[in-house]
Design a protein around this motif. Structure first.
Motif, mmCIF file in Angstrom:
data_model
loop_
_atom_site.group_PDB
_atom_site.id
_atom_site.type_symbol
_atom_site.label_atom_id
_atom_site.label_comp_id
_atom_site.label_asym_id
_atom_site.label_seq_id
_atom_site.Cartn_x
_atom_site.Cartn_y
_atom_site.Cartn_z
ATOM 1 N N GLU A 168 13.500 26.518 30.436
ATOM 2 C CA GLU A 168 12.473 26.409 31.470
ATOM 3 C C GLU A 168 11.132 27.044 31.099
ATOM 4 O O GLU A 168 10.082 26.536 31.474
ATOM 5 C CB GLU A 168 12.962 27.065 32.773
ATOM 6 N N SER A 169 11.155 28.165 30.387
ATOM 7 C CA SER A 169 9.938 28.948 30.187
ATOM 8 C C SER A 169 9.036 28.342 29.115
ATOM 9 O O SER A 169 9.501 27.876 28.068
ATOM 10 C CB SER A 169 10.297 30.381 29.792
ATOM 11 N N HIS A 170 7.722 28.389 29.372
ATOM 12 C CA HIS A 170 6.764 27.905 28.377
ATOM 13 C C HIS A 170 6.807 28.748 27.112
ATOM 14 O O HIS A 170 6.380 28.306 26.047
ATOM 15 C CB HIS A 170 5.348 27.946 28.957
ATOM 16 N N ARG A 171 7.351 29.969 27.204
ATOM 17 C CA ARG A 171 7.427 30.857 26.041
ATOM 18 C C ARG A 171 8.345 30.273 24.961
ATOM 19 O O ARG A 171 8.242 30.615 23.789
ATOM 20 C CB ARG A 171 7.920 32.240 26.458
ATOM 21 N N TYR A 172 9.267 29.408 25.363
ATOM 22 C CA TYR A 172 10.230 28.826 24.417
ATOM 23 C C TYR A 172 9.902 27.370 24.083
ATOM 24 O O TYR A 172 10.783 26.605 23.707
ATOM 25 C CB TYR A 172 11.639 28.904 25.009
ATOM 26 N N GLU A 173 8.645 27.019 24.208
ATOM 27 C CA GLU A 173 8.249 25.637 23.953
ATOM 28 C C GLU A 173 8.624 25.177 22.544
ATOM 29 O O GLU A 173 9.083 24.046 22.334
ATOM 30 C CB GLU A 173 6.744 25.489 24.180
ATOM 31 N N ASP A 174 8.441 26.048 21.533
ATOM 32 C CA ASP A 174 8.772 25.685 20.155
ATOM 33 C C ASP A 174 10.278 25.480 19.988
ATOM 34 O O ASP A 174 10.714 24.633 19.188
ATOM 35 C CB ASP A 174 8.278 26.758 19.189
ATOM 36 N N TRP A 175 11.080 26.251 20.706
ATOM 37 C CA TRP A 175 12.528 26.075 20.669
ATOM 38 C C TRP A 175 12.906 24.685 21.196
ATOM 39 O O TRP A 175 13.690 23.966 20.569
ATOM 40 C CB TRP A 175 13.225 27.131 21.521
ATOM 41 N N ARG A 176 12.345 24.334 22.329
ATOM 42 C CA ARG A 176 12.702 23.042 22.927
ATOM 43 C C ARG A 176 12.267 21.884 22.035
ATOM 44 O O ARG A 176 12.972 20.878 21.921
ATOM 45 C CB ARG A 176 12.080 22.924 24.322
ATOM 46 N N SER A 177 11.098 22.037 21.411
ATOM 47 C CA SER A 177 10.624 20.976 20.516
ATOM 48 C C SER A 177 11.596 20.752 19.364
ATOM 49 O O SER A 177 11.852 19.613 18.963
ATOM 50 C CB SER A 177 9.237 21.336 19.963
ATOM 51 N N ALA A 178 12.153 21.846 18.838
ATOM 52 C CA ALA A 178 13.085 21.743 17.721
ATOM 53 C C ALA A 178 14.441 21.208 18.168
ATOM 54 O O ALA A 178 15.024 20.315 17.526
ATOM 55 C CB ALA A 178 13.252 23.107 17.045
ATOM 56 N N LEU A 179 14.954 21.732 19.266
ATOM 57 C CA LEU A 179 16.314 21.393 19.696
ATOM 58 C C LEU A 179 16.426 19.993 20.285
ATOM 59 O O LEU A 179 17.528 19.426 20.316
ATOM 60 C CB LEU A 179 16.817 22.436 20.706
ATOM 61 N N ARG A 180 15.318 19.425 20.743
ATOM 62 C CA ARG A 180 15.388 18.074 21.288
ATOM 63 C C ARG A 180 15.393 17.014 20.197
ATOM 64 O O ARG A 180 15.602 15.835 20.470
ATOM 65 C CB ARG A 180 14.241 17.817 22.274
ATOM 66 N N GLU A 181 15.188 17.415 18.932
ATOM 67 C CA GLU A 181 15.094 16.457 17.837
ATOM 68 C C GLU A 181 16.388 16.302 17.049
ATOM 69 O O GLU A 181 16.489 15.425 16.197
ATOM 70 C CB GLU A 181 13.977 16.871 16.872
ATOM 71 N N VAL A 182 17.381 17.162 17.299
ATOM 72 C CA VAL A 182 18.567 17.145 16.433
ATOM 73 C C VAL A 182 19.862 17.017 17.230
ATOM 74 O O VAL A 182 19.986 17.477 18.368
ATOM 75 C CB VAL A 182 18.648 18.431 15.574
ATOM 76 N N GLN A 183 20.816 16.345 16.580
ATOM 77 C CA GLN A 183 22.200 16.415 17.017
ATOM 78 C C GLN A 183 22.816 17.658 16.371
ATOM 79 O O GLN A 183 22.221 18.253 15.471
ATOM 80 C CB GLN A 183 22.959 15.170 16.576
ATOM 81 N N GLY A 184 23.993 18.048 16.809
ATOM 82 C CA GLY A 184 24.568 19.213 16.165
ATOM 83 C C GLY A 184 25.893 19.658 16.727
ATOM 84 O O GLY A 184 26.392 19.132 17.732
ATOM 85 N N ILE A 185 26.475 20.634 16.036
ATOM 86 C CA ILE A 185 27.699 21.312 16.457
ATOM 87 C C ILE A 185 27.306 22.730 16.849
ATOM 88 O O ILE A 185 26.623 23.423 16.091
ATOM 89 C CB ILE A 185 28.751 21.355 15.328
#
Length: 296
Positions: free
Chosen positions: A180-197
């Motif tokens: 939710e927080s704008h502070r983690y914008e870079d995290w969301r950008s990275a995690l929305r691009e990959v599949q994973g375990i």
């Protein structure tokens, strides 16, 4: 990073008057009540730790107050400013709730329930403003009484840098903030691009759950579901939810000690068969079917 401590002359009342005057409609001191919550690890209904600082949980805890007017005002003001104990005499601003009045039909022998909702008053300072609460026993007070509390700090809420997929480690409370927080914008950008375990570990007993995020959902989508309910529909985790709150799986009590990390990532075009094979490999290697929380 935090800014240097604010001058001792800056008081909470200065904040209230300054931002209250700019609010539409204006908010005066008599419109404000200040509440300080502290953590009680052994409590069933209270706030047990930082992992309970989600909006839903704090709102539910705050809206119930004693029927005894010597413990809480008979007719409390419209705006309730919520502080959270932050060590010694420090208290950090959580946010503000707007009081729309008591829900009299829910009153019982011990509690009144108030119709509260989030307010944007003081929103820019949420999580940043720290004041000195000089009397821990007095857990609430009218704004006129709280106006003299010294402002100790106004923190600089910089973005949290993404540590790389191998460096991801989030508690459940941090996970909720990440989605939710704008502070983690870079995290969301990275995690929305990959599949994973991914791996979920219960830090109280070491039990683990291996899951996958594949297809269009990606890791961000999967973890957003966990942030909402703590189980994401997984059988083993839903069982914990039922056990912890008597069948109400909308609660997240069971997830408060969960830690989330990533075992392996895949590009968006990786075939589902390859992701499935990796998931099975980690389940077998970590024995999460035999000793953990996987049920298949």
């Amino acid at each position: 990073m935090t800014t240097p401590s604010q001058p001792a002359s800056l008081k909470l009342g200065h904040i209230f008057v300054g931002l209250g005057g700019e609010h539409d409609p204006p908010i005066a001191l008599e419109d404000i009540h200040v509440i300080r919550h502290s953590f009680n690890p052994g409590s069933h209904d209270g706030l047990r730790g930082p992992e309970d600082l989600g909006l839903e949980r704090v709102l539910a805890y705050t809206r119930q107050q004693s029927v005894l007017t010597r413990r809480f005002p008979a007719d409390p003001p419209r705006y309730w400013v919520i502080l959270i104990a932050d060590g010694q005499k420090r208290s950090r601003l959580f946010g503000t709730f707007e009081n729309r009045g008591e829900l009299t039909e829910l009153r019982d022998d011990t509690h009144r329930t108030f119709d509260l909702g989030p307010s944007d008053f003081l929103a820019p300072l949420a999580g940043r403003l720290v004041v000195e609460w000089n009397s821990p026993r007095n857990w609430h007070r009218r704004a006129a009484s709280a106006a003299g509390l010294p402002v100790l700090e106004i923190a600089d809420r910089d973005k949290v840098p993404f540590p790389g997929f191998d460096g991801v480690r989030l508690t459940f409370h941090e996970l909720q903030e990440m989605v939710e927080s704008h502070r983690y914008e870079d995290w969301r950008s990275a995690l929305r691009e990959v599949q994973g375990i991914y791996l979920i570990t219960d830090s109280t007993n070491g039990k683990q759950y291996v899951g996958k995020a594949d297809g269009a959902e990606r890791i961000l989508g999967r973890w957003t579901a966990y942030a909402k309910d703590g189980h994401g529909g997984n059988v083993g985790l839903r069982e914990l939810a039922y056990e912890s709150v008597g069948g109400d799986v909308a609660k997240t009590v069971h997830a408060r000690h969960f830690v989330f990390s990533i075992l392996r990532v895949f590009g968006p075009s990786t075939p589902a068969s390859e992701v499935n094979a990796a998931e099975s490999h980690f389940k077998e290697s970590l024995l999460t079917r035999e000793f953990g929380l996987n049920r298949n």
